[in-house]
Design a protein around this motif. Sequence first.
Motif, PDB file in Angstrom:
ATOM      1  N   VAL A   1       0.892  -1.156   0.000  1.00 25.12           N
ATOM      2  CA  VAL A   1       0.000   0.000   0.000  1.00 25.12           C
ATOM      3  C   VAL A   1       0.933   1.208   0.000  1.00 25.12           C
ATOM      4  CG1 VAL A   1      -1.774   1.273   1.242  1.00 25.12           C
ATOM      5  CG2 VAL A   1      -1.809  -1.226   1.246  1.00 25.12           C
ATOM      6  N   ARG A   2       0.877   1.994  -1.076  1.00 20.16           N
ATOM      7  CA  ARG A   2       1.767   3.151  -1.233  1.00 20.16           C
ATOM      8  C   ARG A   2       1.073   4.399  -0.691  1.00 20.16           C
ATOM      9  NH1 ARG A   2       1.545  -0.337  -4.949  1.00 20.16           N
ATOM     10  NH2 ARG A   2      -0.036   0.713  -6.162  1.00 20.16           N
ATOM     11  N   VAL A   3       1.818   5.177   0.099  1.00 17.12           N
ATOM     12  CA  VAL A   3       1.218   6.341   0.748  1.00 17.12           C
ATOM     13  C   VAL A   3       2.031   7.601   0.451  1.00 17.12           C
ATOM     14  CG1 VAL A   3       0.204   4.985   2.618  1.00 17.12           C
ATOM     15  CG2 VAL A   3       2.480   5.957   2.915  1.00 17.12           C
ATOM     16  N   ILE A   4       1.354   8.735   0.586  1.00 20.26           N
ATOM     17  CA  ILE A   4       2.007  10.052   0.515  1.00 20.26           C
ATOM     18  C   ILE A   4       1.816  10.694   1.878  1.00 20.26           C
ATOM     19  CG2 ILE A   4       1.977  12.331  -0.550  1.00 20.26           C
ATOM     20  CD1 ILE A   4       1.128  11.025  -3.132  1.00 20.26           C
ATOM     21  N   ILE A   5       2.906  11.228   2.416  1.00 20.52           N
ATOM     22  CA  ILE A   5       2.902  11.794   3.759  1.00 20.52           C
ATOM     23  C   ILE A   5       2.948  13.317   3.676  1.00 20.52           C
ATOM     24  CG2 ILE A   5       4.181  11.900   5.940  1.00 20.52           C
ATOM     25  CD1 ILE A   5       5.085   9.047   5.354  1.00 20.52           C
ATOM     26  N   SER A   6       2.196  13.955   4.565  1.00 16.97           N
ATOM     27  CA  SER A   6       2.102  15.415   4.580  1.00 16.97           C
ATOM     28  C   SER A   6       3.369  16.041   5.142  1.00 16.97           C
ATOM     29  CB  SER A   6       0.900  15.847   5.428  1.00 16.97           C
ATOM     30  OG  SER A   6       0.896  17.249   5.573  1.00 16.97           O
ATOM     31  N   LYS A   7       3.787  17.129   4.506  1.00 16.05           N
ATOM     32  CA  LYS A   7       4.921  17.912   4.988  1.00 16.05           C
ATOM     33  C   LYS A   7       4.441  19.166   5.714  1.00 16.05           C
ATOM     34  CE  LYS A   7       8.684  18.372   2.469  1.00 16.05           C
ATOM     35  NZ  LYS A   7       9.569  18.636   1.321  1.00 16.05           N
ATOM     36  N   ASP A   8       3.166  19.222   6.056  1.00 16.56           N
ATOM     37  CA  ASP A   8       2.586  20.371   6.740  1.00 16.56           C
ATOM     38  C   ASP A   8       2.244  21.440   5.714  1.00 16.56           C
ATOM     39  OD1 ASP A   8       1.580  21.692   8.924  1.00 16.56           O
ATOM     40  OD2 ASP A   8       3.494  22.221   9.781  1.00 16.56           O
ATOM     41  N   SER A   9       1.882  22.592   6.207  1.00 12.77           N
ATOM     42  CA  SER A   9       1.490  23.694   5.340  1.00 12.77           C
ATOM     43  C   SER A   9       2.711  24.247   4.622  1.00 12.77           C
ATOM     44  CB  SER A   9       0.847  24.791   6.185  1.00 12.77           C
ATOM     45  OG  SER A   9       0.636  25.940   5.412  1.00 12.77           O
ATOM     46  N   ARG A  10       2.511  24.697   3.416  1.00 10.62           N
ATOM     47  CA  ARG A  10       3.603  25.287   2.663  1.00 10.62           C
ATOM     48  C   ARG A  10       3.898  26.711   3.150  1.00 10.62           C
ATOM     49  NH1 ARG A  10       4.453  24.071  -3.464  1.00 10.62           N
ATOM     50  NH2 ARG A  10       6.499  23.415  -2.928  1.00 10.62           N
ATOM     51  N   GLN A  11       2.966  27.285   3.890  1.00  8.00           N
ATOM     52  CA  GLN A  11       3.163  28.640   4.390  1.00  8.00           C
ATOM     53  C   GLN A  11       4.100  28.608   5.598  1.00  8.00           C
ATOM     54  OE1 GLN A  11      -0.654  30.301   5.222  1.00  8.00           O
ATOM     55  NE2 GLN A  11      -1.300  30.245   3.105  1.00  8.00           N
ATOM     56  N   VAL A  12       5.071  29.475   5.554  1.00 10.83           N
ATOM     57  CA  VAL A  12       6.008  29.600   6.678  1.00 10.83           C
ATOM     58  C   VAL A  12       6.078  31.063   7.090  1.00 10.83           C
ATOM     59  CG1 VAL A  12       7.418  27.618   6.024  1.00 10.83           C
ATOM     60  CG2 VAL A  12       7.991  29.855   5.134  1.00 10.83           C
TER      61      VAL A  12
END
Length: 152
Positions: free
Chosen positions: A93-104
């Motif tokens: 099962v292939r997953v994509i993991i969140s890197k959080d919001s792109r806003q910094v």
Amino acid sequence: MKRWVRYSFYAGIFLVALAVSAYVTTRLIVKGEPEVTVPDLTGQDTISALKALSRLGLHLKVRGFSYSEEVPKDKIMDQDPKPGVKVKRDREVRVIISKDSRQVKLPDLRGLSLNQARSILEQAELSVGLISYAYGSTPEQERDRVLAQAPE
């Protein structure tokens, strides 16, 4: 003539036996593995997803990372195959993991040297944009110092 008939008969028996053997082997290999339903992994961390998949005889593979405004950092935001799909055991099962919001939050670079500003931006995974040079009128505005920034 009798010899030809006998060889044809033996060849026919051999071909039937071969076809039956191939059919039975295919049924055992393809249909023999039990199917499991892929669970919904979205919103879970990788450890709990790995445990859930291990119980079902499935494997976890991280396909990549992506920014998300909705999914918290280090949580699964997408998966393939989708939840509810039936698959054979021992599949990935292939997953994509969140890197959080792109806003910094942009750091305040005013007053820093150009090299210091570049270093801070690199650490925040930001890039240096257009640089304009101007003459400063006060002693604090030394050469190669950031006088202003956009956005603020």
